[in-house]
Design an enzyme around this catalytic site. Sequence first.
Site, PDB file in Angstrom:
ATOM      1  N   LYS A 278     -12.497  -2.647  18.835  1.00 45.69           N
ATOM      2  CA  LYS A 278     -10.826  -3.145  18.410  1.00 45.69           C
ATOM      3  C   LYS A 278     -11.161  -2.268  20.303  1.00 45.69           C
ATOM      4  CE  LYS A 278      -9.494  -1.839  13.686  1.00 45.69           C
ATOM      5  NZ  LYS A 278      -8.237  -2.576  12.748  1.00 45.69           N
TER       6      LYS A 278
ATOM      7  N   PRO B 244      -3.597 -11.174  10.950  1.00 50.23           N
ATOM      8  CA  PRO B 244      -4.645 -10.386  12.034  1.00 50.23           C
ATOM      9  C   PRO B 244      -4.425  -9.510  12.471  1.00 50.23           C
ATOM     10  CG  PRO B 244      -2.206 -11.726  11.749  1.00 50.23           C
ATOM     11  CD  PRO B 244      -2.532 -12.037  10.303  1.00 50.23           C
ATOM     12  N   ASP B 245      -5.534  -9.017  12.957  1.00 52.96           N
ATOM     13  CA  ASP B 245      -5.619  -7.072  12.883  1.00 52.96           C
ATOM     14  C   ASP B 245      -4.406  -7.437  14.402  1.00 52.96           C
ATOM     15  OD1 ASP B 245      -6.227  -4.915  14.337  1.00 52.96           O
ATOM     16  OD2 ASP B 245      -7.961  -4.756  12.739  1.00 52.96           O
ATOM     17  N   ILE B 246      -3.113  -6.895  13.659  1.00 56.77           N
ATOM     18  CA  ILE B 246      -2.071  -6.743  15.247  1.00 56.77           C
ATOM     19  C   ILE B 246      -2.988  -5.375  16.604  1.00 56.77           C
ATOM     20  CG2 ILE B 246      -0.113  -5.365  16.131  1.00 56.77           C
ATOM     21  CD1 ILE B 246       0.573  -5.941  12.712  1.00 56.77           C
TER      22      ILE B 246
ATOM     23  N   LYS C 178     -14.264   1.522  14.230  1.00 53.69           N
ATOM     24  CA  LYS C 178     -13.065   1.224  15.370  1.00 53.69           C
ATOM     25  C   LYS C 178     -12.897   0.718  16.328  1.00 53.69           C
ATOM     26  CE  LYS C 178     -11.629   1.308  10.654  1.00 53.69           C
ATOM     27  NZ  LYS C 178     -11.008   2.050   9.317  1.00 53.69           N
TER      28      LYS C 178
ATOM     29  N   ASN D 239       0.536  -0.927   0.062  1.00 51.79           N
ATOM     30  CA  ASN D 239       0.181   0.040   0.184  1.00 51.79           C
ATOM     31  C   ASN D 239       0.909   1.034  -0.040  1.00 51.79           C
ATOM     32  OD1 ASN D 239       0.507   0.834   2.777  1.00 51.79           O
ATOM     33  ND2 ASN D 239      -0.182  -1.194   3.195  1.00 51.79           N
TER      34      ASN D 239
ATOM     35  N   PHE E 231      -4.583   4.091  14.726  1.00 55.68           N
ATOM     36  CA  PHE E 231      -4.990   5.612  13.786  1.00 55.68           C
ATOM     37  C   PHE E 231      -6.376   4.702  12.533  1.00 55.68           C
ATOM     38  CE2 PHE E 231      -2.422   8.906  12.715  1.00 55.68           C
ATOM     39  CZ  PHE E 231      -1.668   8.422  14.767  1.00 55.68           C
TER      40      PHE E 231
HETATM   41  O1  C5P Z   1      -9.324  -1.469  10.204  1.00 60.33           O
HETATM   42  P1  C5P Z   1      -8.375  -1.222  10.271  1.00 60.33           P
HETATM   43  O2  C5P Z   1      -7.659  -1.845   9.133  1.00 60.33           O
HETATM   44  O3  C5P Z   1      -8.855   0.532   9.119  1.00 60.33           O
HETATM   45  O4  C5P Z   1      -7.778  -0.473  11.442  1.00 60.33           O
HETATM   46  C1  C5P Z   1      -7.110   0.227  11.344  1.00 60.33           C
HETATM   47  C2  C5P Z   1      -5.946   0.571  12.925  1.00 60.33           C
HETATM   48  O5  C5P Z   1      -5.780  -0.993  13.212  1.00 60.33           O
HETATM   49  C3  C5P Z   1      -4.393   1.409  12.366  1.00 60.33           C
HETATM   50  O6  C5P Z   1      -4.427   1.796  13.522  1.00 60.33           O
HETATM   51  C4  C5P Z   1      -3.527  -0.218  11.848  1.00 60.33           C
HETATM   52  O7  C5P Z   1      -2.266   0.102  12.462  1.00 60.33           O
HETATM   53  C5  C5P Z   1      -4.376  -1.361  12.674  1.00 60.33           C
HETATM   54  N1  C5P Z   1      -4.521  -2.988  12.851  1.00 60.33           N
HETATM   55  C6  C5P Z   1      -3.655  -3.788  12.856  1.00 60.33           C
HETATM   56  N2  C5P Z   1      -3.637  -4.567  12.143  1.00 60.33           N
HETATM   57  C7  C5P Z   1      -4.775  -5.414  10.980  1.00 60.33           C
HETATM   58  C8  C5P Z   1      -5.578  -3.837  10.515  1.00 60.33           C
HETATM   59  C9  C5P Z   1      -4.857  -2.664  11.271  1.00 60.33           C
HETATM   60  O8  C5P Z   1      -2.683  -3.439  13.652  1.00 60.33           O
HETATM   61  N3  C5P Z   1      -4.655  -6.769  10.255  1.00 60.33           N
END
Ligand code: C5P
Length: 404
Positions: A340, A303-305, A336, A208, A322
């Site tokens: 989250k 995975p969503d970190i 969000k 990206n 962010f």
């Molecule tokens: O859900 P979205 O991608 O829009 O959320 C953005 C936020 O979540 C940012 O802070 C980004 O660093 C974090 N993020 C993450 N892991 C992912 C996707 C997003 O930590 N797989």
Amino acid sequence: MTRSSSRRVLLGVSGGIAAYKAPELVRRLRDAGCEVRVVLTAGAQSFVAPLALQAVSGHRVRRDLWDEEAEAGMGHIELARWADDILVAPATAHLIGRLAGGLADDLLTTLILASQARLWLAPAMNRIMWQHPAVQANLATLQARGGRVLGPASGSQACGETGPGRMLEPHELVAALSAAPALLSGQRILMTAGPTREPLDPVRYLGNRSSGRMAYALAAALRDRGAEVVVVSGPVDLPVPAGVRRFEVETASQMLEAVLDRLAGCSAFIGVAAVADYRPETASVDKIKKSGQAMNVRLIPNPDILATVAAHALRPGLVVGFAAETEAVEAAARSKLDAKNLDLIAANRVGSASGFGDVVSSLEVFSRDRRWSLGPAAKTVLADGLADLLAARIAQDAAGGTTT
Ligand code: C5P
């Protein structure tokens, strides 16, 4: 060039009467532990003797871009890289105008344009000049690019008038430069930065447009407030801010692993990275050959970190996300924040006038019950504002206070 641990200040002196205070300023900067090198504009040489500044700084004073002998010692680009801070004192209306216009018509303006050092300006001029809209507009331009303006003070002026325009005294300038607000000292902050790259084969990936600029500016701003900053970063084309520790990764899975390895003992986690939501289910071992046919790539979720950290047993007291959005910024950011389980989320609009990669941007920051607007401004300025906001929250948490 080997790096000494002392702060390296390049003092630029332009041609105002306050230039006579430059030797005292150099002496006080050195007393405060700084290494100082001095550059004079042509006008400054009418007010202060280069030899006096050479004696107090311990280095030859630079005056000319075309000085072959001096360039053979430390070239101007090397000098621009050498500096941690560039302090222009006094900064005349003319110099401020040249900087705002992006000119590089002498050594000092060239150095400033070629440097990534923090820029400090100590204006000194007649009060009518100071109040002139042109001067104010030029200063606003420089501030929007991250320049910091110190003063001026009000009082009697060399021209016989009384009002705003006096340069701050050398001890005040040194105090402003060395005021490293220690709000975050002893706090370890973990951040993610930049894009991720999800491999399709050995040469191709899904990526990206994230430049990492916002994250790196925020890392530097948090460091300036005394924090120990650790950044887990995807591939970016940016230098690591001095004093910040960086761990380089490529994929979201590597980023998660590197984050979890470093989570213990952190008082805040800030997810700034633009993490890919999906990755190819399999990455081909060999380069995928062109077949001329349509091709399907099955993507599976990453995975969503951020959500993983926010739900973790080692969850830091402050978890910040962010959100780069193209529409309905507030609603998306707030959903969000809830989904989250974040404490704060900083949202910006991307894809139109500003966003990824741009130097100027703006941020809306949301907690469950509050909202702050920052910018539009340079990312370094936004980072300062956001770091102040985060520092106040972290200090509040550390003191066991209630949070908003
Ligand atoms: O859900 P979205 O991608 O829009 O959320 C953005 C936020 O979540 C940012 O802070 C980004 O660093 C974090 N993020 C993450 N892991 C992912 C996707 C997003 O930590 N797989």
